[in-house]
Design an enzyme around this catalytic site. Structure first.
Site, PDB file in Angstrom:
ATOM      1  N   SER A  12      87.063  18.631  75.619  1.00 59.73           N
ATOM      2  CA  SER A  12      85.977  18.795  76.585  1.00 59.73           C
ATOM      3  C   SER A  12      85.564  20.246  76.811  1.00 59.73           C
ATOM      4  O   SER A  12      84.516  20.500  77.396  1.00 59.73           O
ATOM      5  CB  SER A  12      86.366  18.169  77.925  1.00 59.73           C
ATOM      6  N   LYS A  62      88.263  23.191  83.308  1.00 58.78           N
ATOM      7  CA  LYS A  62      86.806  23.216  83.186  1.00 58.78           C
ATOM      8  C   LYS A  62      86.307  24.621  83.538  1.00 58.78           C
ATOM      9  O   LYS A  62      87.055  25.472  84.001  1.00 58.78           O
ATOM     10  CB  LYS A  62      86.141  22.209  84.129  1.00 58.78           C
TER      11      LYS A  62
END
Length: 262
Positions: free
Chosen positions: A76, A146
């Site tokens: 991701s 993230k």
């Protein structure tokens, strides 16, 4: 008055014997005036357990308060980070009240079941021990990684295929995975949110393969991550050696006027 005597001690008589028998030079006295040290050096086999215990304690303290290794479990964050990369996370600055800033890559605890339903490999005893002292990435823990896009007070929005905007300023995002668009065409990929105090809005660099803040807007935090759940900032991509790199804040987050008006 007469001069004060500096040394009232009587002059010692020279010991009998040859030059090799003078005080401090006698064989075997180690140059300490004939006095032998009362301490006996421990053999290595006795010192080794102490050294190992100190090293483990130091590693644990570093892992707890300074740096900790984390394993990247998915793609991701490509191409900034690849699956199975290891990063070192700065855990010290949050202790001094520092909060995440726009553009930083952060590791955080699962805020509201983002990882629910995903299998977690059960670590063996060695992995648990090495993870506990920080010599290996923490195994079996529910953490995510993230990029911080918005902080408290920011308005973050994206429509169509982008660009992504923060407080009305479009972001130039060279870190986004090649072939991806800044926004996803599905409904969660189209959004406009204002970040509340004490929270952050995060997104993966692999935009079309990241279940980030966009896809959790119905959870109790509205897709935000509480600052208290942030473990720290990823500062170095440490392993494998061929991927080694620092993880600086991209210039796009430093453009003039990106901070919201007071």
């Amino acid at each position: 008055m007469g001069d004060v005597a500096i040394d009232a001690q009587p002059e010692r008589e020279r010991p009998e014997g040859g030059p090799g028998e003078e005080a401090g030079t006698a064989a075997g006295d180690g140059g300490h005036g004939g006095r032998k040290s009362g301490k006996k050096k421990r053999p290595l086999w006795q010192e080794l357990p102490i050294l190992v215990a100190l090293a483990l304690a130091l590693a644990f303290l570093i892992k707890t308060f300074l740096l900790q290794a984390f394993l990247i479990p998915s793609g991701s964050m490509q191409n900034t980070l690849q699956k199975d990369d290891r990063v070192l996370v700065d855990k010290l600055t949050p202790w001094f009240g520092s909060e995440p800033e726009r553009g930083e890559v952060v590791v955080f605890r699962d805020p509201a079941g983002w990882l629910a339903g995903r299998p977690v490999a059960e670590p063996n005893a060695a992995q648990k021990f090495l993870g506990f002292i920080g010599l290996m990435p923490a195994a079996g823990e529910q953490h995510l990684i993230k990029r911080v896009i918005g902080i408290a007070g920011d308005t973050v929005e994206c429509s169509g295929t982008g660009p992504l905007k923060v407080n009305g300023k479009p972001l130039d995002e060279p870190y986004v995975f090649a072939g991806n668009t800044a926004c996803s065409p599905d409904a969660p990929g189209q959004f406009k949110v204002k970040v509340p105090s004490g929270e952050i809005w995060v997104m993966g660099d692999h935009r079309q393969s990241s279940l980030d803040s966009r896809y959790h807007q119905t959870d109790p935090h509205g897709g935000m991550v509480p600052v208290g759940d942030v473990v720290g900032r990823a500062v170095v991509l440490a392993w494998p050696v061929g991927h080694w790199a620092t993880l600086p804040v991209p210039d796009t987050f430093g453009q003039p006027g990106i901070a919201p008006a007071p």
